[in-house]
Design a protein around this motif. Sequence first.
Motif, PDB file in Angstrom:
ATOM      1  N   LYS A  63       0.823  -1.197   0.000  1.00  0.00           N
ATOM      2  CA  LYS A  63       0.000   0.000   0.000  1.00  0.00           C
ATOM      3  C   LYS A  63       0.867   1.261   0.000  1.00  0.00           C
ATOM      4  CE  LYS A  63      -0.242  -0.019   5.008  1.00  0.00           C
ATOM      5  NZ  LYS A  63       0.873   0.913   5.053  1.00  0.00           N
ATOM      6  N   GLY A  64       1.853   1.193   0.797  1.00  0.00           N
ATOM      7  CA  GLY A  64       2.678   2.389   0.947  1.00  0.00           C
ATOM      8  C   GLY A  64       3.568   2.703  -0.224  1.00  0.00           C
ATOM      9  N   GLU A  65       4.484   1.796  -0.471  1.00  0.00           N
ATOM     10  CA  GLU A  65       5.494   2.149  -1.453  1.00  0.00           C
ATOM     11  C   GLU A  65       5.131   1.903  -2.897  1.00  0.00           C
ATOM     12  OE1 GLU A  65       7.169   2.635   2.113  1.00  0.00           O
ATOM     13  OE2 GLU A  65       6.708   0.616   1.481  1.00  0.00           O
ATOM     14  N   LEU A  66       4.617   0.743  -3.120  1.00  0.00           N
ATOM     15  CA  LEU A  66       4.396   0.413  -4.523  1.00  0.00           C
ATOM     16  C   LEU A  66       3.298   1.212  -5.189  1.00  0.00           C
ATOM     17  CD1 LEU A  66       4.913  -3.375  -4.852  1.00  0.00           C
ATOM     18  CD2 LEU A  66       6.395  -1.489  -5.452  1.00  0.00           C
ATOM     19  N   GLU A  67       2.356   1.459  -4.429  1.00  0.00           N
ATOM     20  CA  GLU A  67       1.257   2.177  -5.042  1.00  0.00           C
ATOM     21  C   GLU A  67       1.436   3.678  -4.944  1.00  0.00           C
ATOM     22  OE1 GLU A  67      -2.287   0.811  -3.365  1.00  0.00           O
ATOM     23  OE2 GLU A  67      -2.157  -1.187  -4.232  1.00  0.00           O
ATOM     24  N   GLY A  68       1.882   4.025  -3.835  1.00  0.00           N
ATOM     25  CA  GLY A  68       2.028   5.465  -3.645  1.00  0.00           C
ATOM     26  C   GLY A  68       3.459   5.911  -3.744  1.00  0.00           C
ATOM     27  N   ASP A  69       4.109   5.847  -2.656  1.00  0.00           N
ATOM     28  CA  ASP A  69       5.443   6.355  -2.532  1.00  0.00           C
ATOM     29  C   ASP A  69       6.492   5.479  -3.093  1.00  0.00           C
ATOM     30  OD1 ASP A  69       6.056   8.598  -1.115  1.00  0.00           O
ATOM     31  OD2 ASP A  69       4.821   7.797   0.439  1.00  0.00           O
ATOM     32  N   GLN A  70       6.646   5.456  -4.300  1.00  0.00           N
ATOM     33  CA  GLN A  70       7.689   4.622  -4.873  1.00  0.00           C
ATOM     34  C   GLN A  70       9.038   5.085  -4.390  1.00  0.00           C
ATOM     35  OE1 GLN A  70       7.184   4.726  -9.083  1.00  0.00           O
ATOM     36  NE2 GLN A  70       6.193   2.732  -9.023  1.00  0.00           N
ATOM     37  N   ASP A  71       9.073   6.319  -4.204  1.00  0.00           N
ATOM     38  CA  ASP A  71      10.311   6.923  -3.782  1.00  0.00           C
ATOM     39  C   ASP A  71      10.784   6.304  -2.475  1.00  0.00           C
ATOM     40  OD1 ASP A  71      12.101   8.844  -4.633  1.00  0.00           O
ATOM     41  OD2 ASP A  71      11.580  10.065  -2.910  1.00  0.00           O
ATOM     42  N   ASP A  72       9.882   6.138  -1.613  1.00  0.00           N
ATOM     43  CA  ASP A  72      10.191   5.554  -0.325  1.00  0.00           C
ATOM     44  C   ASP A  72      10.729   4.160  -0.513  1.00  0.00           C
ATOM     45  OD1 ASP A  72       9.789   7.291   1.625  1.00  0.00           O
ATOM     46  OD2 ASP A  72       8.199   6.147   2.604  1.00  0.00           O
ATOM     47  N   TYR A  73      10.064   3.464  -1.352  1.00  0.00           N
ATOM     48  CA  TYR A  73      10.463   2.098  -1.607  1.00  0.00           C
ATOM     49  C   TYR A  73      11.889   2.055  -2.135  1.00  0.00           C
ATOM     50  CZ  TYR A  73      11.054  -2.209  -4.167  1.00  0.00           C
ATOM     51  OH  TYR A  73      11.554  -3.373  -4.651  1.00  0.00           O
ATOM     52  N   VAL A  74      12.123   2.866  -3.074  1.00  0.00           N
ATOM     53  CA  VAL A  74      13.447   2.906  -3.663  1.00  0.00           C
ATOM     54  C   VAL A  74      14.502   3.226  -2.611  1.00  0.00           C
ATOM     55  CG1 VAL A  74      14.947   4.195  -5.209  1.00  0.00           C
ATOM     56  CG2 VAL A  74      12.682   3.506  -5.955  1.00  0.00           C
ATOM     57  N   LYS A  75      14.192   4.160  -1.822  1.00  0.00           N
ATOM     58  CA  LYS A  75      15.159   4.519  -0.786  1.00  0.00           C
ATOM     59  C   LYS A  75      15.398   3.364   0.172  1.00  0.00           C
ATOM     60  CE  LYS A  75      14.466   9.503  -0.750  1.00  0.00           C
ATOM     61  NZ  LYS A  75      13.505  10.511  -0.242  1.00  0.00           N
ATOM     62  N   ARG A  76      14.299   2.723   0.459  1.00  0.00           N
ATOM     63  CA  ARG A  76      14.439   1.607   1.385  1.00  0.00           C
ATOM     64  C   ARG A  76      15.315   0.512   0.790  1.00  0.00           C
ATOM     65  NH1 ARG A  76      11.342  -1.889   3.225  1.00  0.00           N
ATOM     66  NH2 ARG A  76       9.862  -1.762   1.530  1.00  0.00           N
ATOM     67  N   ARG A  77      15.062   0.258  -0.485  1.00  0.00           N
ATOM     68  CA  ARG A  77      15.860  -0.758  -1.146  1.00  0.00           C
ATOM     69  C   ARG A  77      17.327  -0.359  -1.167  1.00  0.00           C
ATOM     70  NH1 ARG A  77      15.290  -4.552  -0.177  1.00  0.00           N
ATOM     71  NH2 ARG A  77      17.249  -4.780  -1.225  1.00  0.00           N
ATOM     72  N   GLN A  78      17.518   0.861  -1.437  1.00  0.00           N
ATOM     73  CA  GLN A  78      18.870   1.371  -1.491  1.00  0.00           C
ATOM     74  C   GLN A  78      19.590   1.118  -0.175  1.00  0.00           C
ATOM     75  OE1 GLN A  78      18.471   5.413  -2.621  1.00  0.00           O
ATOM     76  NE2 GLN A  78      20.345   5.458  -3.842  1.00  0.00           N
ATOM     77  N   ARG A  79      18.913   1.478   0.858  1.00  0.00           N
ATOM     78  CA  ARG A  79      19.537   1.312   2.164  1.00  0.00           C
ATOM     79  C   ARG A  79      19.769  -0.158   2.486  1.00  0.00           C
ATOM     80  NH1 ARG A  79      15.765   4.384   5.989  1.00  0.00           N
ATOM     81  NH2 ARG A  79      14.494   3.947   4.210  1.00  0.00           N
ATOM     82  N   ASN A  80      18.786  -0.943   2.132  1.00  0.00           N
ATOM     83  CA  ASN A  80      18.948  -2.362   2.422  1.00  0.00           C
ATOM     84  C   ASN A  80      20.103  -2.962   1.631  1.00  0.00           C
ATOM     85  OD1 ASN A  80      17.737  -5.431   1.514  1.00  0.00           O
ATOM     86  ND2 ASN A  80      18.017  -4.960   3.660  1.00  0.00           N
ATOM     87  N   ASN A  81      20.221  -2.545   0.413  1.00  0.00           N
ATOM     88  CA  ASN A  81      21.325  -3.068  -0.387  1.00  0.00           C
ATOM     89  C   ASN A  81      22.664  -2.740   0.254  1.00  0.00           C
ATOM     90  OD1 ASN A  81      19.614  -4.133  -2.237  1.00  0.00           O
ATOM     91  ND2 ASN A  81      19.745  -2.405  -3.648  1.00  0.00           N
TER      92      ASN A  81
END
Lengths: 182, 182
Positions: A63-81
Amino acid sequence: MNNQNDTGTPSGSGNQDTNVNFGDPGQTAEPLIKFKYPQRPQTVPAVQNFGGKAPPPSKAIVKGELEGDQDDYVKRRQRNNIAVKKSREKSREKSQITSERIDQLKEENCVLENKVEVLNQELKVLKQVFMDHAKGFSGSGIDLPDLEQLEKLLGHKLTDKPGTSQMHDNKTNGPSCSGSKS
Amino acid sequence: MNNQNDTGTPSGSGNQDTNVNFGDPGQTAEPLIKFKYPQRPQTVPAVQNFGGKAPPPSKAIVKGELEGDQDDYVKRRQRNNIAVKKSREKSREKSQITSERIDQLKEENCVLENKVEVLNQELKVLKQVFMDHAKGFSGSGIDLPDLEQLEKLLGHKLTDKPGTSQMHDNKTNGPSCSGSKS
DNA sequence: ATCAATTGCGCAATAC
DNA sequence: GGTATTGCGCAATTGA
């Protein structure tokens, strides 16, 4: 069966574009070859359902990242990587250290074994001398070295092998260990 | 540590995890997919690592599998996935063994340290007795134990610490090692 | 409730 | 030619 579905199909040119490629902007001038390392068509994962279907409810990501805040998702992925990389590096390091630790312990072991051997030799010599002289003193009028007392102190007979009433068996202790005295 | 599979999950079917894994025997008849993400957006390209090395020409994937023989490609991926799994399991095992090896070596070390300590004690006692008596014999008309010869044999003075003409320094050798005699 | 750390997994490159 | 290893990113979990 075709688990791949379009997006994942390797035939996509360039890189797939659903992603942002922020990791290195201004790159990917690649003409035809798709992934050198680019990325993954993800053959197997096989989620073939998404024909626009909503993924099963899960966490907050959908609900959060994929649909809305992709940006958030990307950042999260970045950090996780980054975290993953770090963690793995750490793991590798630990492994390395562990390996060195083994060598170190082996070395210590070697030194100790040699030490034991030397001590046994000395003890043997000393006891022998002792016994010889004790025999000599016998009947000489001089106090004998109190063998019994000594043996009590030692915890074993002078004629026994030293240690803890267990033998060390130096004979069989051959070349289990290379040179490394002290 | 954590994780899903600890409970002995055979990794086969569809419990855990995200992917379907067609390569599995026992097949996942599970039509259920738990992926949150329709696909892997593959956020980060990851190229550009490695000091900007120029990507060498791709292998056969591009020409062969990706464009034509998808089937081949899939099979190859299947096999590789299996190989990877196997390799990782092996790796984990090795790690485990290594860990155990360390404990084992530590234990051996401990035993040896104790042995050395005991031998040093015995040696100390023996030498002391020896010296005491040597003193007593002095001027008694009886042959002294030939100290010099003995010392030659030992390689050091009787008053020295034993070992290899290097001290062992038992005092500072405190509790580096728990119980474990022999 | 948040975010770093871990971990299983598949991919692709490469070592063997 | 194939399998075995390895680095990588993803997603789920764990843990602080």
